[in-house]
Scaffold this motif. Structure first.
Motif, PDB file in Angstrom:
ATOM      1  N   ARG A 186       0.755  -1.167   0.003  1.00 37.42           N
ATOM      2  CA  ARG A 186      -0.088   0.105   0.215  1.00 37.42           C
ATOM      3  C   ARG A 186       0.964   1.276   0.123  1.00 37.42           C
ATOM      4  NH1 ARG A 186      -5.386  -0.062   1.361  1.00 37.42           N
ATOM      5  NH2 ARG A 186      -5.103   2.054   2.013  1.00 37.42           N
ATOM      6  N   LYS A 187       0.432   2.261  -0.944  1.00 38.69           N
ATOM      7  CA  LYS A 187       1.306   3.578  -0.857  1.00 38.69           C
ATOM      8  C   LYS A 187       0.230   4.428  -0.992  1.00 38.69           C
ATOM      9  CE  LYS A 187       4.893   5.952  -3.281  1.00 38.69           C
ATOM     10  NZ  LYS A 187       4.303   7.217  -3.191  1.00 38.69           N
ATOM     11  N   PRO A 188       0.138   5.607  -0.194  1.00 35.99           N
ATOM     12  CA  PRO A 188      -0.750   6.694   0.020  1.00 35.99           C
ATOM     13  C   PRO A 188       0.079   7.540  -1.319  1.00 35.99           C
ATOM     14  CG  PRO A 188       0.049   6.276   2.043  1.00 35.99           C
ATOM     15  CD  PRO A 188       0.812   5.471   1.038  1.00 35.99           C
ATOM     16  N   ASP A 189      -0.703   8.540  -1.793  1.00 35.84           N
ATOM     17  CA  ASP A 189      -0.119   9.516  -3.070  1.00 35.84           C
ATOM     18  C   ASP A 189       0.693  10.454  -2.273  1.00 35.84           C
ATOM     19  OD1 ASP A 189      -1.870  10.988  -1.875  1.00 35.84           O
ATOM     20  OD2 ASP A 189      -3.250  11.590  -3.608  1.00 35.84           O
ATOM     21  N   GLY A 190       0.654  10.543  -1.070  1.00 30.95           N
ATOM     22  CA  GLY A 190       1.665  11.898  -0.289  1.00 30.95           C
ATOM     23  C   GLY A 190       0.977  13.101   0.007  1.00 30.95           C
ATOM     24  N   ILE A 191      -0.235  13.256  -0.722  1.00 31.51           N
ATOM     25  CA  ILE A 191      -1.028  14.378  -0.408  1.00 31.51           C
ATOM     26  C   ILE A 191      -1.415  14.773   1.062  1.00 31.51           C
ATOM     27  CG2 ILE A 191      -3.258  15.858  -0.924  1.00 31.51           C
ATOM     28  CD1 ILE A 191      -2.910  14.659  -3.875  1.00 31.51           C
ATOM     29  N   ARG A 192      -1.690  13.486   1.766  1.00 34.70           N
ATOM     30  CA  ARG A 192      -2.519  13.781   3.100  1.00 34.70           C
ATOM     31  C   ARG A 192      -0.908  13.428   4.038  1.00 34.70           C
ATOM     32  NH1 ARG A 192      -5.741   9.223   4.057  1.00 34.70           N
ATOM     33  NH2 ARG A 192      -4.680   8.122   2.389  1.00 34.70           N
ATOM     34  N   ASN A 193       0.262  13.437   3.473  1.00 30.15           N
ATOM     35  CA  ASN A 193       1.082  13.272   4.629  1.00 30.15           C
ATOM     36  C   ASN A 193       1.151  11.776   5.265  1.00 30.15           C
ATOM     37  OD1 ASN A 193       3.781  13.929   5.723  1.00 30.15           O
ATOM     38  ND2 ASN A 193       2.666  14.858   7.586  1.00 30.15           N
ATOM     39  N   LYS A 194       0.781  10.805   4.652  1.00 30.19           N
ATOM     40  CA  LYS A 194       0.645   9.529   5.368  1.00 30.19           C
ATOM     41  C   LYS A 194       1.736   8.708   4.973  1.00 30.19           C
ATOM     42  CE  LYS A 194      -3.271  10.352   7.368  1.00 30.19           C
ATOM     43  NZ  LYS A 194      -3.306  10.674   8.878  1.00 30.19           N
ATOM     44  N   ALA A 195       2.270   7.900   5.660  1.00 28.31           N
ATOM     45  CA  ALA A 195       3.623   7.007   5.810  1.00 28.31           C
ATOM     46  C   ALA A 195       3.146   5.782   4.492  1.00 28.31           C
ATOM     47  CB  ALA A 195       3.952   6.512   7.052  1.00 28.31           C
ATOM     48  N   SER A 196       4.055   5.424   3.814  1.00 27.07           N
ATOM     49  CA  SER A 196       4.000   4.331   2.920  1.00 27.07           C
ATOM     50  C   SER A 196       4.517   3.025   3.943  1.00 27.07           C
ATOM     51  CB  SER A 196       4.802   4.498   1.698  1.00 27.07           C
ATOM     52  OG  SER A 196       4.303   5.517   1.011  1.00 27.07           O
ATOM     53  N   GLY A 197       4.626   1.744   3.054  1.00 24.84           N
ATOM     54  CA  GLY A 197       5.210   0.794   3.826  1.00 24.84           C
ATOM     55  C   GLY A 197       4.412  -0.018   4.593  1.00 24.84           C
ATOM     56  N   GLN A 198       2.910  -0.292   4.213  1.00 30.98           N
ATOM     57  CA  GLN A 198       2.022  -1.383   4.579  1.00 30.98           C
ATOM     58  C   GLN A 198       1.841  -2.467   3.798  1.00 30.98           C
ATOM     59  OE1 GLN A 198      -1.002   1.890   6.084  1.00 30.98           O
ATOM     60  NE2 GLN A 198      -0.860   0.458   7.914  1.00 30.98           N
ATOM     61  N   TRP A 199       1.624  -3.605   4.292  1.00 28.99           N
ATOM     62  CA  TRP A 199       1.329  -4.679   3.469  1.00 28.99           C
ATOM     63  C   TRP A 199      -0.306  -4.941   3.849  1.00 28.99           C
ATOM     64  CZ3 TRP A 199       4.144  -6.618  -0.565  1.00 28.99           C
ATOM     65  CH2 TRP A 199       5.729  -6.001  -0.507  1.00 28.99           C
ATOM     66  N   GLN A 200      -0.800  -5.498   2.658  1.00 28.37           N
ATOM     67  CA  GLN A 200      -2.195  -5.790   2.885  1.00 28.37           C
ATOM     68  C   GLN A 200      -2.603  -7.234   2.035  1.00 28.37           C
ATOM     69  OE1 GLN A 200      -5.415  -2.735   1.935  1.00 28.37           O
ATOM     70  NE2 GLN A 200      -6.528  -4.223   0.636  1.00 28.37           N
ATOM     71  N   ILE A 201      -3.249  -8.181   2.726  1.00 29.59           N
ATOM     72  CA  ILE A 201      -3.780  -9.283   2.356  1.00 29.59           C
ATOM     73  C   ILE A 201      -5.437  -9.446   1.985  1.00 29.59           C
ATOM     74  CG2 ILE A 201      -3.966 -11.809   2.721  1.00 29.59           C
ATOM     75  CD1 ILE A 201      -1.267 -11.364   4.356  1.00 29.59           C
ATOM     76  N   THR A 202      -5.778  -9.502   0.844  1.00 28.08           N
ATOM     77  CA  THR A 202      -7.034  -9.523   0.560  1.00 28.08           C
ATOM     78  C   THR A 202      -7.783 -10.629  -0.029  1.00 28.08           C
ATOM     79  OG1 THR A 202      -6.991  -6.977   0.232  1.00 28.08           O
ATOM     80  CG2 THR A 202      -9.011  -8.036  -0.630  1.00 28.08           C
ATOM     81  N   PRO A 203      -8.541 -11.532   0.622  1.00 25.01           N
ATOM     82  CA  PRO A 203      -9.243 -12.631   0.032  1.00 25.01           C
ATOM     83  C   PRO A 203     -10.409 -12.418  -0.302  1.00 25.01           C
ATOM     84  CG  PRO A 203      -8.384 -13.318   2.190  1.00 25.01           C
ATOM     85  CD  PRO A 203      -8.117 -11.917   2.393  1.00 25.01           C
ATOM     86  N   THR A 204     -11.087 -12.711  -1.220  1.00 25.58           N
ATOM     87  CA  THR A 204     -12.434 -12.514  -1.789  1.00 25.58           C
ATOM     88  C   THR A 204     -12.966 -14.039  -2.095  1.00 25.58           C
ATOM     89  OG1 THR A 204     -11.778 -12.322  -4.354  1.00 25.58           O
ATOM     90  CG2 THR A 204     -11.746 -10.398  -2.831  1.00 25.58           C
ATOM     91  N   TRP A 205     -14.471 -13.938  -1.931  1.00 20.04           N
ATOM     92  CA  TRP A 205     -14.834 -15.606  -1.968  1.00 20.04           C
ATOM     93  C   TRP A 205     -16.314 -15.318  -2.362  1.00 20.04           C
ATOM     94  CZ3 TRP A 205     -13.986 -13.168   2.488  1.00 20.04           C
ATOM     95  CH2 TRP A 205     -15.137 -13.040   3.314  1.00 20.04           C
ATOM     96  N   ALA A 206     -16.975 -16.274  -2.943  1.00 18.94           N
ATOM     97  CA  ALA A 206     -18.422 -16.425  -3.262  1.00 18.94           C
ATOM     98  C   ALA A 206     -18.639 -18.085  -2.910  1.00 18.94           C
ATOM     99  CB  ALA A 206     -18.748 -15.953  -4.484  1.00 18.94           C
ATOM    100  N   ILE A 207     -19.901 -18.091  -2.416  1.00 15.61           N
ATOM    101  CA  ILE A 207     -20.419 -19.450  -2.012  1.00 15.61           C
ATOM    102  C   ILE A 207     -21.919 -19.577  -2.233  1.00 15.61           C
ATOM    103  CG2 ILE A 207     -20.654 -21.263  -0.698  1.00 15.61           C
ATOM    104  CD1 ILE A 207     -18.387 -20.393   1.070  1.00 15.61           C
TER     105      ILE A 207
END
Length: 268
Positions: free
Chosen positions: A149-170
């Motif tokens: 995850r990388k913010p665009d810098g406008i909001r002065n937020k730190a980069s360097g986060q990792w995200q795991i996103t499972p999606t599913w349908a049953i």
């Protein structure tokens, strides 16, 4: 009205971008969902949401996008009472682009996933990483995307986060119709920035399943067109704001959310 026009423009631009990066389209599904719920944190307690979703398969991958338009119960006529948020998520299939077979065990394909997040108040993030499509008995669809995850810098937020996103349908047959259980999990696994400062982004967990009854199939024998059901929205450290933490030196209070929505969804 300004927010409605902005929402429509965002949905249109995302759709056009999806068509531009990959062709030809092999299939598509579009839907419009109305949600009503309460017990939300950070945002107003009670909310109405109108969501447009688009999913499509292409020669070299797939595309998913959604745009939320939200308004609250106060009937406030200000722009603050209405807001939008959208995500555009194309994925590039390595199997389709190279002609190689990446299947192994439950893995059907390996992909490169990208997501662009955009909302009001300068919310703008870019996500990129590997993904896998899985073949698991009982699931109509199961995928796991892993992002940086990388913010665009406008909001002065730190980069360097990792995200795991499972999606599913049953799909579960019930009588003369079906129950569809689908959803996603966004798990941001690490903090970024300095705790207590404006650039801090907390690790957070967002779990968002829907349980829907195929009313169209039950009433007029048209499957997959009209659903009614509920959505559960759990979010710890919502928006990356630490529970009970601060934003720009202002105390926020609880940001751990456990909310329910009633939903009606139409596919077209």
């Amino acid at each position: 009205m300004k927010s409605i026009l902005t929402t429509a423009a965002l949905a249109s631009s995302m759709m056009l971008a999806g068509q531009a990066i990959a062709a030809p389209m092999l299939w598509q599904n579009n839907s419009l969902t109305y949600l009503y719920g309460n017990d939300f944190k950070v945002d107003p307690d009670t909310q109405h949401t109108l969501t447009f979703e688009h999913a499509s398969g292409w020669t070299y991958g797939d595309v998913f996008l959604f745009v939320d338009y939200k308004w609250n119960e106060s009937q406030d006529d200000s722009e603050a009472a209405r807001t939008y948020y959208g995500e555009f998520s194309p994925r590039l299939s390595l199997g389709k682009t190279t002609g190689m077979d990446f299947s192994y065990g439950p893995i059907k394909d390996v992909l490169v996933a990208f997501t662009y997040e955009r909302g009001e108040n300068e919310v703008q993030n870019y996500l990129l990483g590997p993904a896998v499509d899985l073949a698991v008995p009982g699931f109509d669809r199961l995928a796991i995307n892993t992002y940086y995850r990388k913010p665009d810098g406008i909001r002065n937020k730190a980069s360097g986060q990792w995200q795991i996103t499972p999606t599913w349908a049953i799909t579960i047959p019930v009588g003369n119709s079906d129950i569809l259980i689908d959803g996603y999990i966004d798990w941001v696994v690490n903090d970024a920035g300095n705790d207590g400062s404006d650039d801090f982004q907390s690790k957070n967990l967002h779990i968002n399943p829907q349980v829907k009854y195929d009313l169209g199939k039950a009433v007029y024998q048209k499957a997959g067109q009209l659903y009614v059901g509920i959505e559960y929205d759990y979010w710890s450290n919502k928006y990356g704001i630490k529970d009970g933490g601060f934003v720009s030196e202002n105390f926020v209070g609880p940001t751990d959310q456990s909310a329910w929505n009633a939903i009606v969804k139409v596919h077209f």
